[in-house]
Design a protein around this motif. Structure first.
Motif, PDB file in Angstrom:
ATOM      1  N   GLU A 160      25.432  -1.852   0.152  1.00 56.27           N
ATOM      2  CA  GLU A 160      25.482  -0.976   1.324  1.00 56.27           C
ATOM      3  C   GLU A 160      24.267  -0.055   1.331  1.00 56.27           C
ATOM      4  O   GLU A 160      23.797   0.395   0.286  1.00 56.27           O
ATOM      5  N   GLU A 161      23.759   0.254   2.546  1.00 52.46           N
ATOM      6  CA  GLU A 161      22.564   1.085   2.688  1.00 52.46           C
ATOM      7  C   GLU A 161      22.845   2.273   3.604  1.00 52.46           C
ATOM      8  O   GLU A 161      23.516   2.123   4.638  1.00 52.46           O
ATOM      9  N   THR A 162      22.339   3.436   3.196  1.00 51.31           N
ATOM     10  CA  THR A 162      22.481   4.648   4.012  1.00 51.31           C
ATOM     11  C   THR A 162      21.142   5.369   4.047  1.00 51.31           C
ATOM     12  O   THR A 162      20.297   5.185   3.171  1.00 51.31           O
ATOM     13  N   MET A 163      20.956   6.211   5.069  1.00 50.78           N
ATOM     14  CA  MET A 163      19.739   7.002   5.196  1.00 50.78           C
ATOM     15  C   MET A 163      20.002   8.425   4.707  1.00 50.78           C
ATOM     16  O   MET A 163      21.104   8.957   4.875  1.00 50.78           O
ATOM     17  N   ALA A 164      18.969   9.032   4.106  1.00 48.97           N
ATOM     18  CA  ALA A 164      19.077  10.412   3.632  1.00 48.97           C
ATOM     19  C   ALA A 164      17.757  11.129   3.890  1.00 48.97           C
ATOM     20  O   ALA A 164      16.690  10.517   3.798  1.00 48.97           O
ATOM     21  N   PRO A 165      17.804  12.422   4.208  1.00 51.30           N
ATOM     22  CA  PRO A 165      16.571  13.179   4.457  1.00 51.30           C
ATOM     23  C   PRO A 165      15.694  13.219   3.209  1.00 51.30           C
ATOM     24  O   PRO A 165      16.182  13.403   2.096  1.00 51.30           O
ATOM     25  N   ARG A 166      14.413  13.035   3.400  1.00 55.25           N
ATOM     26  CA  ARG A 166      13.467  13.032   2.280  1.00 55.25           C
ATOM     27  C   ARG A 166      13.351  14.414   1.636  1.00 55.25           C
ATOM     28  O   ARG A 166      13.162  14.521   0.424  1.00 55.25           O
ATOM     29  N   GLU A 167      13.486  15.456   2.410  1.00 53.82           N
ATOM     30  CA  GLU A 167      13.205  16.810   1.921  1.00 53.82           C
ATOM     31  C   GLU A 167      14.212  17.291   0.869  1.00 53.82           C
ATOM     32  O   GLU A 167      13.879  18.114   0.024  1.00 53.82           O
ATOM     33  N   ASN A 168      15.448  16.819   0.924  1.00 47.63           N
ATOM     34  CA  ASN A 168      16.422  17.227  -0.092  1.00 47.63           C
ATOM     35  C   ASN A 168      17.037  16.011  -0.792  1.00 47.63           C
ATOM     36  O   ASN A 168      18.235  15.944  -1.036  1.00 47.63           O
ATOM     37  N   ILE A 169      16.158  15.050  -1.132  1.00 45.50           N
ATOM     38  CA  ILE A 169      16.629  13.797  -1.724  1.00 45.50           C
ATOM     39  C   ILE A 169      17.254  14.019  -3.103  1.00 45.50           C
ATOM     40  O   ILE A 169      18.229  13.362  -3.472  1.00 45.50           O
ATOM     41  N   ASN A 170      16.725  14.988  -3.866  1.00 47.15           N
ATOM     42  CA  ASN A 170      17.293  15.235  -5.204  1.00 47.15           C
ATOM     43  C   ASN A 170      18.749  15.657  -5.117  1.00 47.15           C
ATOM     44  O   ASN A 170      19.606  15.158  -5.870  1.00 47.15           O
ATOM     45  N   ASN A 211       0.805  -1.228   0.000  1.00 51.49           N
ATOM     46  CA  ASN A 211       0.000   0.000   0.000  1.00 51.49           C
ATOM     47  C   ASN A 211       0.840   1.282   0.000  1.00 51.49           C
ATOM     48  O   ASN A 211       0.447   2.281   0.610  1.00 51.49           O
ATOM     49  N   LEU A 212       1.988   1.244  -0.673  1.00 49.96           N
ATOM     50  CA  LEU A 212       2.831   2.443  -0.766  1.00 49.96           C
ATOM     51  C   LEU A 212       3.007   2.904  -2.218  1.00 49.96           C
ATOM     52  O   LEU A 212       3.941   3.637  -2.535  1.00 49.96           O
ATOM     53  N   LEU A 213       2.087   2.471  -3.089  1.00 50.58           N
ATOM     54  CA  LEU A 213       2.170   2.852  -4.493  1.00 50.58           C
ATOM     55  C   LEU A 213       2.161   4.363  -4.654  1.00 50.58           C
ATOM     56  O   LEU A 213       2.972   4.932  -5.396  1.00 50.58           O
ATOM     57  N   GLU A 214       1.246   5.049  -3.973  1.00 51.61           N
ATOM     58  CA  GLU A 214       1.122   6.496  -4.129  1.00 51.61           C
ATOM     59  C   GLU A 214       2.383   7.218  -3.681  1.00 51.61           C
ATOM     60  O   GLU A 214       2.806   8.197  -4.302  1.00 51.61           O
ATOM     61  N   GLU A 215       3.017   6.724  -2.620  1.00 55.88           N
ATOM     62  CA  GLU A 215       4.257   7.344  -2.142  1.00 55.88           C
ATOM     63  C   GLU A 215       5.380   7.141  -3.152  1.00 55.88           C
ATOM     64  O   GLU A 215       6.204   8.034  -3.366  1.00 55.88           O
ATOM     65  N   ARG A 216       5.413   5.953  -3.759  1.00 54.94           N
ATOM     66  CA  ARG A 216       6.428   5.700  -4.795  1.00 54.94           C
ATOM     67  C   ARG A 216       6.218   6.615  -5.996  1.00 54.94           C
ATOM     68  O   ARG A 216       7.170   7.154  -6.563  1.00 54.94           O
ATOM     69  N   MET A 217       4.962   6.795  -6.364  1.00 55.70           N
ATOM     70  CA  MET A 217       4.645   7.666  -7.502  1.00 55.70           C
ATOM     71  C   MET A 217       5.034   9.112  -7.215  1.00 55.70           C
ATOM     72  O   MET A 217       5.591   9.807  -8.076  1.00 55.70           O
ATOM     73  N   LYS A 218       4.770   9.584  -6.002  1.00 50.16           N
ATOM     74  CA  LYS A 218       5.135  10.955  -5.624  1.00 50.16           C
ATOM     75  C   LYS A 218       6.650  11.148  -5.684  1.00 50.16           C
ATOM     76  O   LYS A 218       7.150  12.145  -6.188  1.00 50.16           O
ATOM     77  N   LEU A 219       7.387  10.150  -5.162  1.00 51.76           N
ATOM     78  CA  LEU A 219       8.839  10.254  -5.146  1.00 51.76           C
ATOM     79  C   LEU A 219       9.408  10.197  -6.565  1.00 51.76           C
ATOM     80  O   LEU A 219      10.323  10.959  -6.914  1.00 51.76           O
ATOM     81  N   CYS A 220       8.863   9.316  -7.425  1.00 53.98           N
ATOM     82  CA  CYS A 220       9.307   9.241  -8.823  1.00 53.98           C
ATOM     83  C   CYS A 220       9.083  10.568  -9.526  1.00 53.98           C
ATOM     84  O   CYS A 220       9.969  11.063 -10.236  1.00 53.98           O
ATOM     85  N   SER A 221       7.928  11.165  -9.314  1.00 58.07           N
ATOM     86  CA  SER A 221       7.623  12.449  -9.957  1.00 58.07           C
ATOM     87  C   SER A 221       8.608  13.519  -9.533  1.00 58.07           C
ATOM     88  O   SER A 221       9.066  14.326 -10.346  1.00 58.07           O
ATOM     89  N   GLU A 222       8.967  13.513  -8.243  1.00 58.29           N
ATOM     90  CA  GLU A 222       9.922  14.499  -7.723  1.00 58.29           C
ATOM     91  C   GLU A 222      11.304  14.305  -8.354  1.00 58.29           C
ATOM     92  O   GLU A 222      11.980  15.278  -8.699  1.00 58.29           O
ATOM     93  N   LEU A 223      11.708  13.036  -8.519  1.00 59.78           N
ATOM     94  CA  LEU A 223      13.010  12.759  -9.134  1.00 59.78           C
ATOM     95  C   LEU A 223      13.019  13.162 -10.603  1.00 59.78           C
ATOM     96  O   LEU A 223      13.986  13.744 -11.100  1.00 59.78           O
ATOM     97  N   TRP A 224      11.937  12.856 -11.316  1.00 59.66           N
ATOM     98  CA  TRP A 224      11.860  13.235 -12.728  1.00 59.66           C
ATOM     99  C   TRP A 224      11.906  14.750 -12.898  1.00 59.66           C
ATOM    100  O   TRP A 224      12.577  15.260 -13.787  1.00 59.66           O
ATOM    101  N   ASP A 225      11.181  15.456 -12.015  1.00 61.57           N
ATOM    102  CA  ASP A 225      11.194  16.922 -12.081  1.00 61.57           C
ATOM    103  C   ASP A 225      12.583  17.479 -11.819  1.00 61.57           C
ATOM    104  O   ASP A 225      12.928  18.570 -12.285  1.00 61.57           O
TER     105      ASP A 225
END
Length: 507
Positions: free
Chosen positions: A487-497, A421-435
């Motif tokens: 390897e995995e790291t965490m990054a803030p969502r607000e400045n992911i681009n 049930n995280l499809l919408e969140e994935r779509m929002k994040l993809c749109s932000e990356l494309w922009d």
């Protein structure tokens, strides 16, 4: 009577015994009736054939091919290398129609004119598919009254040739042309064309190669000195042009048996076409008593000496060979001609176990009279150019890459989810990356399995996976996974681009 017998035989083949008996009983006195019966049967046969399903053969036309994503990735890499080189040398690009008036192409290619594809008349004009990009370029210059341009053109051309697919020889194929048009001092643009060939082949890393150079004036002088009749210069030149594909004995037989050349003259030509070298060969030929009598030969040798000197200044002389067997049979060449050949290309095996031998991978020369053939006043525009045989380059690179993994997309980020049930969140994040101009994609399934998403990233060569889950959403972060090292790291969502661009720039 013979026609009637034919019709009666046809009735017998069709098994219509009653009609046949009736026809015979007329003792051929009622021929109109026989014609009527035969016409009925032919119409019935046509109707039956039309009703039957026709067998459809699913294939591409002879001499053409489809290209899968892996092959297209290789092609795009080659095109990028070629275009970067052309632009580095200051060329601008043009385009011309894929077909031309047939009269535009007629009489420009010598014996190769028989390979031109003619189109069926559909609109009052007699048309043919373009055979190369050079003649359309000359027509373009004449129409536009252009006297100076440095251009490149990458497009498909068509030849009704006997294809050899494993050697990169097709009926539909790309050419990559670079040409310099204009009145300049001798051999400067010509040497730059050779430099361009050197750069492209060196950057593509296809292996050892040699650029053969010759001069049409030297060839004409050679033919003159050997005693070739003036009206046979072009046709004998076409025979010599085959020396890169066949033995001298075969070429000699063609000259004598097919083109009517005297055997003694052919043998004299043979002593010349076996010569190759550098400046020392130019000096040797300048001292030849027979060539000294030819004004054409002396002019050509003067040009060749200057060309080889400029090749030294451009640091390409180690790959250049003055070769008197090089002829290039096209009629429009008037001066320097050249051809690049890979050494040892025939040793590269294909996935089917065959061996790839592609011959020349680039060729060109000077054609000072071609534009004038189209100009109403015969105004000449000196031109010199080179064409890269990219289809043959593709054959080599595909054979080399047969066992390698080739990326077919340029995706840098796969956006994945760890829970349902995280499809919408994935779509929002993809749109932000494309922009943000980041190359990204996601699974088209509503609730994809995490393992399947990670496997897709590995199979596709996607370097990073950005993972979002319920906890990441609460904390305002995303997880960035390196596909190669895991390897995995965490990054803030607000400045992911910004964070992803920083990571990608370090690759």
């Amino acid at each position: 009577m013979a026609l009637t017998w034919t019709k009666l035989s046809y009735l017998r083949q069709l098994g219509h015994s009653k009609i046949l008996t009736r026809c015979v009983s007329t003792q051929f006195t009622d021929i109109p009736q026989i014609d009527e019966e035969v016409a009925k049967l032919l119409a019935l046969k046509a109707k039956i054939q039309d009703a039957q399903p026709q067998k459809f053969v699913l294939k591409v036309p002879k001499g053409t091919r489809d290209y899968n994503p892996k092959q297209m990735a290789i092609r795009e890499k080659v095109f990028k290398t070629v275009i970067e080189c052309f632009k580095r040398h200051g060329a601008e690009t043009i385009d011309t129609p894929v077909f031309e008036l047939k009269d535009t192409l007629t009489g420009k290619y010598g014996e190769d004119s028989k390979l031109i594809y003619d189109l069926k008349d559909q609109g009052g004009e007699i048309l043919s598919l373009r055979y190369d990009l050079t003649v359309p370029f000359a027509r373009y210059l004449a129409m536009g009254k252009i006297s100076n341009i440095k251009r490149y053109h990458i497009a498909k051309v068509y030849r009704r040739d006997n294809p050899a697919m494993t050697r990169g020889r097709y009926r539909e194929f790309y050419q990559c042309d670079f040409d310099i048009a204009g009145q300049y001092d001798p051999m400067i643009p010509d040497a730059e064309c050779i430099k361009i060939v050197y750069e492209i082949l060196d950057n593509l890393k296809l292996g050892e190669f040699v650029v053969k150079v010759n001069h049409r004036r030297i060839l004409d002088g050679m033919f003159e000195a050997c005693g070739v009749p003036d009206d046979k210069f072009r046709t004998i030149c076409s025979s010599v042009d085959k020396l890169d594909k066949t033995l001298w004995e075969d070429v000699r037989c063609e000259m004598i048996n097919e083109k009517g050349l005297d055997p003694d003259i052919a043998d004299k030509i043979g002593t010349f076409v076996k010569l190759r070298g550098g400046n020392e060969l130019v000096t040797q030929l300048c001292e030849d008593e027979n060539l000294k009598k030819s004004k054409a030969a002396m002019e050509g040798l003067t040009d060749m000496k200057l060309l080889l000197h400029y090749c030294e200044l451009f640091n390409v002389s180690d790959k250049v060979s003055f070769d008197l067997s090089l002829a290039r049979g096209l009629d429009y060449y008037t001066g320097v001609i050249y051809e690049a050949v890979l050494k040892g290309a025939e040793l590269i095996p294909t996935k089917d176990g065959e061996q790839v031998g592609v011959g020349s991978v680039a060729g060109g020369g000077r054609y000072d009279g071609l534009v004038g053939m189209f100009d109403p006043k015969g105004k000449k525009v000196p031109c010199v150019g080179v064409s890269i045989g990219v289809e043959r380059v593709f054959s080599i690179m595909e054979a080399k890459a047969a066992q390698e993994k080739v990326r077919t997309t340029e995706i840098d980020i796969l956006v994945a989810s760890a829970q349902k049930n995280l499809l919408e969140e994935r779509m929002k994040l993809c749109s932000e990356l494309w922009d943000g101009n980041i190359k990204a994609e996601m699974s088209y399934k509503k609730n994809p399995k995490m393992l399947n998403q990670l496997q897709h990233a590995e199979d596709s060569g996607i370097p990073f996976v950005v993972i979002i889950g319920e906890q990441e959403l609460k904390d305002g972060v995303v997880k960035i996974r390196n596909t190669l090292t895991r390897e995995e790291t965490m990054a803030p969502r607000e400045n992911i681009n910004e964070e992803l661009k920083r990571i990608l720039s370090a690759l």
